[in-house]
Design an enzyme around this catalytic site. Structure first.
Site, PDB file in Angstrom:
ATOM      1  N   LYS A 182      -9.827  13.539   3.655  1.00 19.70           N
ATOM      2  CA  LYS A 182      -8.900  12.413   3.746  1.00 19.70           C
ATOM      3  C   LYS A 182      -8.013  12.672   4.950  1.00 19.70           C
ATOM      4  O   LYS A 182      -8.024  13.778   5.488  1.00 19.70           O
ATOM      5  CB  LYS A 182      -8.049  12.302   2.477  1.00 19.70           C
ATOM      6  CG  LYS A 182      -7.430  13.643   2.031  1.00 19.70           C
ATOM      7  CD  LYS A 182      -6.687  13.526   0.703  1.00 19.70           C
ATOM      8  CE  LYS A 182      -7.588  13.483  -0.497  1.00 19.70           C
ATOM      9  NZ  LYS A 182      -7.523  12.244  -1.253  1.00 19.70           N
ATOM     10  N   ARG A 183      -7.242  11.684   5.379  1.00 17.13           N
ATOM     11  CA  ARG A 183      -6.336  11.916   6.490  1.00 17.13           C
ATOM     12  C   ARG A 183      -5.444  13.125   6.176  1.00 17.13           C
ATOM     13  O   ARG A 183      -5.126  13.391   5.017  1.00 17.13           O
ATOM     14  CB  ARG A 183      -5.473  10.681   6.758  1.00 17.13           C
ATOM     15  CG  ARG A 183      -6.203   9.606   7.563  1.00 17.13           C
ATOM     16  CD  ARG A 183      -5.403   8.341   7.681  1.00 17.13           C
ATOM     17  NE  ARG A 183      -4.986   7.897   6.369  1.00 17.13           N
ATOM     18  CZ  ARG A 183      -3.726   7.906   5.956  1.00 17.13           C
ATOM     19  NH1 ARG A 183      -2.750   8.296   6.752  1.00 17.13           N
ATOM     20  NH2 ARG A 183      -3.441   7.495   4.737  1.00 17.13           N
TER      21      ARG A 183
ATOM     22  N   LYS B  56      -0.419  14.414   1.085  1.00 18.61           N
ATOM     23  CA  LYS B  56      -1.736  14.660   0.492  1.00 18.61           C
ATOM     24  C   LYS B  56      -1.951  16.157   0.211  1.00 18.61           C
ATOM     25  O   LYS B  56      -2.863  16.540  -0.492  1.00 18.61           O
ATOM     26  CB  LYS B  56      -2.832  14.107   1.392  1.00 18.61           C
ATOM     27  CG  LYS B  56      -2.851  12.562   1.433  1.00 18.61           C
ATOM     28  CD  LYS B  56      -3.897  12.051   2.402  1.00 18.61           C
ATOM     29  CE  LYS B  56      -3.975  10.531   2.496  1.00 18.61           C
ATOM     30  NZ  LYS B  56      -4.714   9.890   1.396  1.00 18.61           N
TER      31      LYS B  56
ATOM     32  N   THR C  41      -8.939   6.074  -2.829  1.00 18.24           N
ATOM     33  CA  THR C  41     -10.266   5.561  -3.154  1.00 18.24           C
ATOM     34  C   THR C  41     -11.289   6.675  -2.992  1.00 18.24           C
ATOM     35  O   THR C  41     -12.354   6.628  -3.592  1.00 18.24           O
ATOM     36  CB  THR C  41     -10.658   4.370  -2.246  1.00 18.24           C
ATOM     37  OG1 THR C  41     -10.392   4.731  -0.882  1.00 18.24           O
ATOM     38  CG2 THR C  41      -9.879   3.126  -2.622  1.00 18.24           C
TER      39      THR C  41
ATOM     40  N   LYS D  40     -14.840   7.633  -5.148  1.00 23.22           N
ATOM     41  CA  LYS D  40     -16.167   7.893  -4.572  1.00 23.22           C
ATOM     42  C   LYS D  40     -16.709   9.223  -5.074  1.00 23.22           C
ATOM     43  O   LYS D  40     -17.891   9.348  -5.435  1.00 23.22           O
ATOM     44  CB  LYS D  40     -16.082   7.958  -3.038  1.00 23.22           C
ATOM     45  CG  LYS D  40     -15.608   6.690  -2.367  1.00 23.22           C
ATOM     46  CD  LYS D  40     -15.254   6.978  -0.893  1.00 23.22           C
ATOM     47  CE  LYS D  40     -14.422   5.856  -0.320  1.00 23.22           C
ATOM     48  NZ  LYS D  40     -13.836   6.213   0.998  1.00 23.22           N
TER      49      LYS D  40
ATOM     50  N   HIS E 140       0.797  -1.231   0.000  1.00 24.67           N
ATOM     51  CA  HIS E 140       0.000   0.000   0.000  1.00 24.67           C
ATOM     52  C   HIS E 140       0.823   1.271   0.000  1.00 24.67           C
ATOM     53  O   HIS E 140       0.243   2.359   0.039  1.00 24.67           O
ATOM     54  CB  HIS E 140      -0.931   0.041   1.218  1.00 24.67           C
ATOM     55  CG  HIS E 140      -2.132  -0.822   1.093  1.00 24.67           C
ATOM     56  ND1 HIS E 140      -3.296  -0.387   0.506  1.00 24.67           N
ATOM     57  CD2 HIS E 140      -2.351  -2.100   1.459  1.00 24.67           C
ATOM     58  CE1 HIS E 140      -4.188  -1.367   0.530  1.00 24.67           C
ATOM     59  NE2 HIS E 140      -3.642  -2.414   1.104  1.00 24.67           N
TER      60      HIS E 140
END
Ligand code: PLP
Length: 832
Positions: free
Chosen positions: A568-569, A574, A676, A680, A377
């Site tokens: 998201k986290r 990110k 992911t 969505k 991952h």
């Protein structure tokens, strides 16, 4: 009842028909009576005094009965057919709430709503009485949950195995803009979905010593653990789409073998009498709030071994009951390791085969390798798990020996085949010899698995080029790609019933069973009346989210503004930081020209930062500080609002996603394995602004360049920038806009009374901009202006949104699971 434990493990058809189950009762009156009966006899409450929570439990128990009615035949037919089973081992299952999921999959939502309304109870209000099962951090845990649902929907016999944490991921509270962590008490009112199985209990050993025993000239090794903890099973049935098949999620809870030392108690040492219990049960106490860095704590390694060992004992017991011969394990069992957390399974399975079943080493290795496969991952070096040899040797002494043995044989065989290159040998070694010896769990998982998969096409390519480059040269067929997916049942049907209805009206009911049917929507993407309905649904979802924002944060936002969403986290890779810097740039531009015709925008953020991740927590604070200033500045006239919604979890995601116009997927290229959230949001018609990273690349391929906003460095360019000695100060000097943003922050307007609050954060960027925030800033700002331009063209915007929904059927987790089934597990969906 997934366990059929009597001697005759496979009930005959005749026996099965004698114990036939009651017929399904699905009319409103029957369901209403069933709920009242549960409320009365299982909850023990009189309907006239029952509160919402009581009704929720009664409804959940009623639904669970109907799941159980399908669970038993599913389990029986698994035994009867003797088909291969999949065992999905994951330290995280981020399942969220189960009420709507179960009702929808059983096709009972409307009947239940009607039954409850006759009782004066509102189903939609009951929903919020259910706590989120937050047994995961983010994408990795949510993937496990989507996979469980898809495996059940495809009638693949499967078990999920993990830990039943008493406290899932922490509850995030924002106080004065700062994240604070509180324990999540999801079990405090019990859990109506699960079955405790006190009889399914396995001893799990730790520490102690290993004794060599000579037998017929050979040596066997016997491990005498110093401590033993029991693993107790809790089963949650997972019902698939249209109730066709039900699988089991089996989560382990730790119990002390001797919960109470009576001698100590009798001497008045009441605390000491329980100390063994406290120590043992700590194993299933909390989920570590990090999937990015090894917690570095012994307890984490205990957790990993605990659930892996319990799961292996359980699945081998089941296998031997039914098939008798441990040598047939690979024909009947596929074990999937979700990341390296359960990688100790490789050594544990070898130990079971060699030490407990006397299988010769080489044959045991073949069985292990043919049974196990591993999903990677992350490529981030600091997130690739390693454990000090000293720690593993103390906690799992026999496993440490086995790992050395595997490694020695492996390296010898490479040398014998002429691969003598020291660099290669040290990169494929299971032991990192640099500065304190450590066991590399990624390498252990790679070597022990017959297939290793990445989670998007780009990620898989990078795996082959970077962390597993040398492994790939030795085992060229081992690495395969399985691009992640999401279950459409939750992320479309359940989260967005309005859009689901529109889709079914436009392309037919079959779209609910076959995501490929969504492509037919493309024909109506430009159709004015369809666009109008699509837009009306979005408007309704945005109005609902606006209400939620008003209720939780007391901030008023305009549902007609562009909802620009990053959920998201919180992590530097990110790049929420990039987003908030762009927000400040926009704010500066608006203040400079308040009369311009700005597109009204609401910047929506949500996500948790690991408790020890100070920079990430400071970014949350910055977002909240910017929100405070921008939201109350009259010069922007409400055209820009910034919102940070606390405590991001599955349920909040279900509220935000259908209301998102723009989906922020702006990670540094090469760093997001798949994502992911991106899928969505695109499915629900949010347009992506993003880098060519993870699954964004495949979303781009499918929706087309006109319907996505791509910007920034590619993964290859990122690597080049790094190797070229990147200078963030020079980049900053070359960008007037970004310089302006820095000055605004340095000026202290976002941190009155503490003007230096963000100096460290900004200087950090200038000294070591690992995530290339400054390098991508101008491109990102420019792309955001393209977003605003398209937004003004309503027809083109809606067409692009509809084309996103139409073209992302590929990202159904049903497709992902079919690929795992065909190419890794060798199992074939049954039609029952
Ligand atoms: C989907 C999901 C994630 C993963 O989001 P990414 O944007 O892919 O990181 C994390 N948390 C929750 C609650 C989710 O539903």
């Amino acid at each position: 009842m997934n366990e059929i434990r009597p001697k005759a493990t496979v009930p005959s058809a005749e026996v099965a028909s004698r114990i036939a189950l009651p017929a399904q009762d699905e009319d409103v009156a029957t369901l209403r009576r069933a709920v009242v009966a549960k409320l009365t006899y299982a909850v023990g409450k009189d309907p006239i005094v029952a509160n919402e929570r009581d009704w929720f439990v009664a409804v959940a128990l009623t639904v669970r009965d109907r799941i159980v009615d399908r669970w038993m035949p599913s389990t029986r037919s698994n035994y009867a057919s003797g088909d291969k089973r999949v065992y999905y081992l994951s330290l995280e299952f981020l399942i969220g709430r189960l009420l709507y999921d179960s009702l929808n999959n059983l096709g009972l939502t409307d009947t239940m709503r009607a039954a409850l309304s006759e009782l004066g109870v509102d189903l939609d209000r009951l929903r919020s009485s259910e706590p989120d099962a937050a047994l995961g951090n983010g994408g990795l845990g949510r993937l496990a949950a989507c996979f469980m649902e898809s495996m059940a929907s495809l009638s693949i016999p499967a078990y999920g195995y993990g830990i039943r944490y008493d406290h899932g991921l922490f509850r995030q509270v924002i106080k004065d803009g700062w994240q604070q962590e509180y324990p999540e008490d999801w079990l405090s009112f019990g859990n109506p979905w699960e079955f405790e199985r006190p009889e399914v209990e396995y001893p799990i050993g730790f520490g102690g010593s290993v004794e060599p025993v000579s037998e017929d000239g050979a040596t066997r090794y016997v491990w005498h653990p110093g401590d033993v903890v029991d693993a107790v099973a809790y089963d949650t049935p997972v019902v698939g789409w249209r109730g066709r098949h039900v699988n089991t999620l089996r989560l382990w809870s730790a119990r002390a073998t001797n919960p109470l030392r009576l001698d100590a108690f009798n001497e008045g040492d009441y605390v000491g009498a329980h100390s063994g219990r406290v120590w043992a049960e700590a194993i299933s106490d909390v989920l570590y709030p990090s999937d990015e860095t090894p917690a570095g704590q012994e307890l984490r390694l205990r957790q990993e071994y605990f659930f892996t060992a319990a799961s292996l004992q359980d699945l081998i017991r089941r296998h031997l009951n039914q098939h008798k011969d441990i040598r047939t394990l690979p024909d009947k069992v596929a074990i999937q390791l979700n990341d390296t957390h359960p990688a100790i399974a490789v050594a544990e399975l070898m130990r079971i085969l060699v030490d407990l079943h006397n299988i010769p080493w080489a044959e045991a290795w073949e069985i292990t390798n043919a049974t196990i496969s591993y999903t990677n991952h992350t490529l981030m070096p600091e997130a690739l798990e390693t454990w000090p040899v000293a720690l593993m040797g103390r906690l799992l002494p026999r496993h440490m020996q086995i790992i050395f043995m595997i490694n020695g044989l492996h390296l010898d065989s490479l040398r014998q085949s002429g691969k003598n290159d020291d660099a290669l040998l040290s990169s494929v070694s299971l032991i990192d010899e640099q500065g304190g010896r450590r066991v590399r769990m990624g390498n252990l998982a790679f070597l022990g698995a017959h297939k290793v998969n990445g989670v998007s096409a780009l990620h898989t390519d990078l795996l082959k080029q970077t962390v597993f480059r040398d492994f790939n040269s030795v085992y060229p067929d081992r690495i395969v790609n399985k691009t992640n997916g999401i279950t459409f049942r939750r992320w479309l049907f359940e989260a967005n019933p309005g859009l689901t209805r529109l889709i079914v009206d436009a392309v037919g009911e079959r779209a609910m069973d076959d995501a490929g049917e969504l492509t037919k929507l493309a024909a109506v993407a430009g159709d004015a009346s369809f666009q109008e309905k699509y837009a009306a649904n979005r408007r309704a979802k945005k109005a609902a989210l606006s209400d939620l924002i008003a209720e939780r944060l007391d901030i008023k936002v305009d549902p007609d503004a562009l909802f620009d969403v990053q959920i998201k986290r919180i992590h530097e890779y990110k790049r929420q930081f990039l987003n908030i810097l762009e927000t400040i740039a926009l704010y500066n531009a608006m203040r400079a020209q308040p009369q311009r015709d700005w597109v009204p925008r609401v910047k929506i953020f949500a996500g948790k930062a690991a408790a020890s991740y100070h920079r990430a927590k400071l970014i949350i604070k910055l977002i909240n500080d910017v929100a405070k200033v921008v939201n109350s500045d009259p010069t922007v006239q409400g055209k820009l609002k910034v919102v940070f919604l606390p405590n991001y979890n599955v349920s909040l995601a279900e509220n935000i996603i259908p209301a998102a116009d723009l989906s922020e997927q702006i990670s540094t290229a090469g760093m997001e394995a798949s994502g992911t959230g991106n899928m969505k949001l695109a499915l629900n018609g949010g347009l992506t602004i993003g880098t060519m990273d993870g699954a964004n690349v495949e979303i781009y391929d499918r929706v087309g360049a006109d319907n996505i906003f791509i910007f920034g460095l590619t993964a290859a360019e990122v690597t080049k920038r790094w190797s070229g000695g990147y200078d963030a100060r020079a980049t900053l000097a070359a960008s007037p806009m970004l310089s302006d943003v820095f000055d605004t922050i340095y000026s202290g307007i976002f941190s009155p009374g503490e003007s230096g609050r963000y100096t460290g954060l900004l200087d950090g960027l200038l000294n070591d901009d690992r995530f290339l925030v400054t390098a991508d800033f101008d491109a990102y700002y420019a792309r955001q202006r393209d977003v605003a331009t398209l937004w003004r063209n309503r027809e083109e915007w809606w067409k692009a949104a509809i084309l996103n929904t139409a073209n992302v059927g590929f990202f159904s987790s049903d497709r992902t699971i079919r690929e795992y089934s065909d190419e890794i597990w060798n199992v074939h969906p049954r039609t029952d």
